[in-house]
Scaffold this motif. Structure first.
Motif, PDB file in Angstrom:
ATOM      1  N   ARG A   1      50.182  37.550  43.509  1.00 61.71           N
ATOM      2  CA  ARG A   1      49.830  36.531  42.516  1.00 61.71           C
ATOM      3  C   ARG A   1      48.709  35.634  43.024  1.00 61.71           C
ATOM      4  NH1 ARG A   1      55.467  35.534  42.196  1.00 61.71           N
ATOM      5  NH2 ARG A   1      55.100  33.393  42.919  1.00 61.71           N
ATOM      6  N   ARG A   2      48.761  35.281  44.308  1.00 63.60           N
ATOM      7  CA  ARG A   2      47.704  34.438  44.860  1.00 63.60           C
ATOM      8  C   ARG A   2      46.367  35.179  44.855  1.00 63.60           C
ATOM      9  NH1 ARG A   2      49.358  30.064  48.060  1.00 63.60           N
ATOM     10  NH2 ARG A   2      47.121  29.562  48.066  1.00 63.60           N
TER      11      ARG A   2
ATOM     12  N   ARG B   1      45.426  37.345  42.768  1.00 63.47           N
ATOM     13  CA  ARG B   1      44.978  37.537  41.388  1.00 63.47           C
ATOM     14  C   ARG B   1      44.355  36.276  40.793  1.00 63.47           C
ATOM     15  NH1 ARG B   1      44.353  42.807  40.645  1.00 63.47           N
ATOM     16  NH2 ARG B   1      46.271  44.027  40.884  1.00 63.47           N
ATOM     17  N   GLN B   2      44.485  35.150  41.467  1.00 63.83           N
ATOM     18  CA  GLN B   2      43.894  33.929  40.927  1.00 63.83           C
ATOM     19  C   GLN B   2      42.370  34.043  40.901  1.00 63.83           C
ATOM     20  OE1 GLN B   2      45.570  30.697  43.363  1.00 63.83           O
ATOM     21  NE2 GLN B   2      46.617  29.986  41.532  1.00 63.83           N
TER      22      GLN B   2
ATOM     23  N   GLN C   1      40.593  29.057  38.156  1.00 61.93           N
ATOM     24  CA  GLN C   1      41.942  28.531  38.400  1.00 61.93           C
ATOM     25  C   GLN C   1      42.010  27.803  39.728  1.00 61.93           C
ATOM     26  OE1 GLN C   1      43.768  32.538  37.956  1.00 61.93           O
ATOM     27  NE2 GLN C   1      45.275  31.522  36.655  1.00 61.93           N
ATOM     28  N   ILE C   2      41.460  28.427  40.762  1.00 63.77           N
ATOM     29  CA  ILE C   2      41.492  27.836  42.100  1.00 63.77           C
ATOM     30  C   ILE C   2      40.829  26.465  42.090  1.00 63.77           C
ATOM     31  CG2 ILE C   2      40.580  28.081  44.448  1.00 63.77           C
ATOM     32  CD1 ILE C   2      40.873  31.153  44.041  1.00 63.77           C
TER      33      ILE C   2
ATOM     34  N   ASP D   1      44.221  26.483  47.633  1.00 61.41           N
ATOM     35  CA  ASP D   1      43.457  27.575  48.237  1.00 61.41           C
ATOM     36  C   ASP D   1      42.202  27.090  48.957  1.00 61.41           C
ATOM     37  OD1 ASP D   1      42.595  30.078  48.938  1.00 61.41           O
ATOM     38  OD2 ASP D   1      42.770  30.933  46.940  1.00 61.41           O
TER      39      ASP D   1
END
Length: 443
Positions: A233-234, A236-237, A241-242, A310
């Motif tokens: 999931r991380r 796929r960001q 979004q980040i 992130d």
């Protein structure tokens, strides 16, 4: 012991067997007082280097001796996690007088060559530097094995660990050019629906959606994960979004900086300050340019940040922008004494990292097994290393033999560009050549 030459190392196509694949002949053309074998392998669930060292101890030690002779080193060091007592006990009786083992802590990122050099020698590589700047050359276990065998045959095989959500985690020896899916199948296949492949490790690896992607000289492992796993999931960001979440949620706690391996070595990178660039224009500021020295270990994003933000991707976005603008920090500040003060007490224990990442549910082993893949077709990438892609010297329809040269680095101003030749990994016929690979159908 037959003396290997730098030219033989180049002609055999030896590159760093992990990371970016820097051509090894360049390292061995330098002069240094110390050669280090990096056997730390700190990425969770990967076991390839330890397993190769266990099964080919004498060959790896020969590769170390050849590297020491070529660079004029009087000291050799093998850095391996101290918990691997069986491998250490196997090695000790075989060590020549000028070679020693340095047991490393079970922490991440102990395999980072900057950290390894400090742990093994007490020397701190300066910002923007390389191990050679402090008199050291670092090669990993598989690279040392390939150096030892350079006179006998070129690099046509790869060792890699297949782990995570698979029936049987293993380390394999496979022909270069087989697919990732072929390798996962040898490990009994995925045990989850819609499996996701992380190539190279959960921390510094990348998510590969194409399961038919090709194994090359730098492929160190495949971690198979469920599609809803937190690491997937991380990955796929997307950047929007980040940036949006980081802009709104970062409270400048500075944990990302306090645990940053490069900051702990005294380098001028402070990820918490880089996070400010999401909300403020810091172009030209020191805390923006400091992101140049990010090693992209992902510790800040996947371990340190209490809010699961992130900082790593913020740093790398800025780092890429600075590189594109050809901007660099001349004479950056450097506080090497910080390592002695803080590094030992701020390591990230592997066990704690694995718990945080939800990896403890997987079997943490990867024994080397002899299960050869019978490859009916391989694709040999034209670019498997730092430098220019190779140019084919074969044509469609040619019959080739394993070890035969398929492509060589191009010439620039009458001299070969940085790079090494690539070779056929199986006997067969060239069926296609495209911009990325030479394809061979087995006989």
């Amino acid at each position: 012991m037959t003396q290997i030459t730098v030219e033989q190392v180049r002609e055999a196509g030896v590159v760093g067997a992990g990371g970016a694949g820097f051509p090894t002949y360049v390292k061995l053309s330098a002069k240094a007082d110390t050669v280090l074998i990096n056997a730390a392998e700190c990425e969770p669930l990967l076991h390839k280097d330890k397993e190769v060292l266990r099964d080919y101890a004498d060959t790896v030690l020969e590769g170390l001796a050849q590297a020491m002779r070529l660079v004029g080193a009087s000291r050799g060091i093998i850095g391996i996690k101290g918990k691997y007592h069986d491998v250490i006990d196997l090695l000790r009786p075989r060590l020549p007088q000028e070679v020693e083992i340095v047991p490393l802590p079970d922490a991440y990122p102990s395999g980072d060559e900057f950290i390894l050099v400090y742990e093994a020698t007490g020397r701190v590589i300066p910002p923007g530097g390389i191990p050679l700047h402090v008199g050291a050359v670092v090669i990993n276990v598989e690279t040392a094995k390939n150096v030892a065998e350079a006179a006998a045959h070129p690099v046509t095989e790869k060792y890699l660990t297949i782990a995570g959500a698979v029936a049987e985690p293993v380390t394999l020896r496979v022909p270069i050019g087989v697919t990732l899916e072929d390798c996962v199948a040898v490990a009994g296949g995925a045990t989850v629906p819609n499996p996701q492949y992380l190539v190279g490790g959960v921390m510094m690896g990348y998510l590969e959606d194409n399961h038919h992607a090709l194994v090359d000289k730098t492929t160190g492992g495949v971690i198979v994960l469920p599609e809803d796993h937190v690491v997937v999931r991380r990955r796929r960001q997307v950047w929007s979004q980040i940036a949006r979440i980081g802009r709104s949620a970062c409270d400048q706690c500075s944990y990302c900086t306090e645990l940053c391996p490069r900051w702990l070595l005294g380098h001028p990178i402070e990820p918490h300050r880089a996070m400010r660039s999401l909300g403020f224009n810091l172009v030209g500021e020191a805390n923006f340019i400091g992101t140049t020295f990010c090693c992209e270990c992902n510790l800040c994003s996947l371990y340190s940040c209490p809010e699961d933000l992130d900082p790593k991707n913020v740093c790398t976005q800025n780092k890429r922008r600075l590189a594109a603008e050809k901007r660099r920090w001349e004479n950056p500040p450097f506080v090497p004494e910080r390592a002695e003060r803080h590094l030992k007490n701020r390591r990230a224990p592997t066990a704690r990292l694995m718990r945080k990442l939800g990896l403890t549910v997987f079997n943490n082993k990867g024994p080397l097994v002899d299960r050869p893949i019978v490859a009916s077709r391989v694709g040999i990438k034209l670019k498997q290393h730092v430098g220019a892609p190779c140019q084919p010297v074969v044509r469609v329809g040619d019959v080739v033999r394993r070890g035969q040269v398929l492509a060589v680095p191009p010439e620039v101003n009458g001299k070969p560009a940085l790079g090494v030749p690539i070779h056929a990994s199986i006997d067969g016929r060239v069926t296609a050549i495209d911009e990325t690979a030479v394809w061979i159908a087995g006989e």
